[in-house]
Design an enzyme around this catalytic site. Structure first.
Site, PDB file in Angstrom:
ATOM      1  NE  ARG A 176      18.016  90.588 -12.588  1.00 53.20           N
ATOM      2  CZ  ARG A 176      19.496  89.363 -12.337  1.00 53.20           C
ATOM      3  NH1 ARG A 176      19.464  88.982 -13.127  1.00 53.20           N
ATOM      4  NH2 ARG A 176      19.863  89.756 -11.676  1.00 53.20           N
ATOM      5  CE  LYS A 201      19.418  95.360 -12.373  1.00 55.76           C
ATOM      6  NZ  LYS A 201      18.124  95.205 -10.996  1.00 55.76           N
ATOM      7  CG  HIS A 256      11.288  92.620 -10.221  1.00 57.36           C
ATOM      8  ND1 HIS A 256      12.469  92.181 -11.175  1.00 57.36           N
ATOM      9  CD2 HIS A 256      12.017  92.613  -8.973  1.00 57.36           C
ATOM     10  CE1 HIS A 256      13.500  91.771 -10.686  1.00 57.36           C
ATOM     11  NE2 HIS A 256      13.019  91.992  -9.465  1.00 57.36           N
ATOM     12  NE  ARG A 259      15.116  88.697 -10.175  1.00 59.24           N
ATOM     13  CZ  ARG A 259      16.133  87.149 -10.210  1.00 59.24           C
ATOM     14  NH1 ARG A 259      16.083  86.748 -10.739  1.00 59.24           N
ATOM     15  NH2 ARG A 259      17.490  87.558  -9.950  1.00 59.24           N
ATOM     16  CG  HIS A 282      20.145  87.948  -6.680  1.00 57.29           C
ATOM     17  ND1 HIS A 282      19.735  86.707  -6.910  1.00 57.29           N
ATOM     18  CD2 HIS A 282      20.187  89.316  -6.651  1.00 57.29           C
ATOM     19  CE1 HIS A 282      17.977  88.146  -6.490  1.00 57.29           C
ATOM     20  NE2 HIS A 282      18.746  88.599  -6.973  1.00 57.29           N
ATOM     21  CE1 TYR A 291      14.114  90.527  -6.353  1.00 53.50           C
ATOM     22  CE2 TYR A 291      16.309  90.444  -5.397  1.00 53.50           C
ATOM     23  CZ  TYR A 291      14.928  90.952  -6.321  1.00 53.50           C
ATOM     24  OH  TYR A 291      14.995  91.478  -7.415  1.00 53.50           O
TER      25      TYR A 291
END
Length: 304
Positions: A176, A201, A256, A259, A282, A291
């Site tokens: 990120r 995050k 983003h 990513r 994740h 993703y």
């Protein structure tokens, strides 16, 4: 509490006394005299300021406090008014942003109930939320990627030496933006090819395995005195990336998305979603699916 006649007052008093005797009485007096904007201000000072994204979240909550919804008392917050607020906001911002605002309102109300004695029913569960926007799937072609690299080059007018390696490192590591900008040289082990991120995050530390391409990018970087790998702040990077995007004539591209591209490419090397999530960071495989976009023709080849 005030009434127009004595009989109504006596009837109300008997009802309250009965509830007190049964142990079911809940006072809503505080909710009746407290404005929502007062609760928002207290929430910002006592809760939001302590979070990692406190500054950005504070801006959004103060805007909420300045709206007509902030002038309502807590007991006046009902599904009808929240639905009206939702419809007004949908005319100005995206459905995803409205969903986040409704979630923030719900969190504030629940916290005020648990911690500050505001007795009321949370109306948010009774308000229909907008449809979630589809996940982004912006994948650059080889030609578009070369245009982006050229636009990020320090050779362009008023260029910056950090933007291009940051873009390439994002594509090589799937990290990120905040993780990349917070990376320090002490966090990197070149022998083991790993980078340790103390705070991510989701609030958890994690160790990221680095590809040989990512290691090569890091090896070519100059060392900065403050120990950071990329000594540039978030707003500066955002502004320069947006300028490069326009120069490269790339529509609808966010940082983003790099990513997203990186995880999609990694999925070809790591078809096991558990291993892929260990690289991407994740915690939920459901989030990872946003993703992970394998091509149908590639899956057909695997099926034989």
């Amino acid at each position: 509490k005030s009434f127009q006649n004595k009989e109504d007052a006596q009837r109300w008093a008997r009802q309250i006394e009965t509830e007190i005797d049964r142990g079911s009485y809940i006072s809503v007096a505080l909710a009746e005299r407290t404005l929502f904007k007062e609760i928002i201000d207290r929430y910002i000072n006592e809760v939001t300021q302590k979070s990692r994204s406190g500054r950005e979240e504070s801006y959004r909550l103060r805007a909420l406090a300045r709206s007509w919804l902030g002038e309502q008392t807590m007991i006046q917050l009902n599904p009808e008014k929240l639905a009206k607020y939702r419809d007004e906001r949908l005319k100005a911002i995206s459905s995803g942003a409205v969903i986040r605002e409704l979630a923030a309102i719900s969190s504030i109300i629940n916290h005020s109930k648990r911690e500050w004695g505001i007795n009321m029913t949370n109306p948010i569960p009774f308000v229909k939320k907008p449809c979630s926007p589809p996940g982004r799937n912006r994948i650059l072609s080889e030609e578009e990627l070369n245009r982006l690299f050229e636009a990020c080059s320090p050779r362009v007018k008023n260029g910056n030496i950090w933007v291009l390696p940051i873009v390439k490192f994002a594509l090589a590591s799937a990290m990120r933006r905040g993780e990349i900008l917070g990376l320090c040289w002490n966090d990197i082990n070149f022998q083991k090819r790993i980078a340790h991120i103390p705070l991510t995050k989701n609030g958890m530390a994690r160790t990221v395995p680095l590809s040989s391409e990512a290691i090569e990018i890091l090896m070519k970087l100059p060392r900065n005195f403050d120990g950071r790998v990329f000594p540039i702040n978030g707003p500066n990077l955002s502004a320069r990336f947006e300028k490069a995007r326009r120069k490269a004539k790339l529509d609808d591209l966010h940082f983003h998305d790099l990513r997203h591209m990186a995880i999609t490419q990694l999925a070809e090397k790591l078809p096991n979603l558990i291993e892929l999530s260990a690289v991407s960071g994740h915690r939920s495989l459901k989030m990872l699916q946003r993703y992970y976009h394998p091509k149908a023709e590639d899956l057909a080849k695997k099926l034989g």
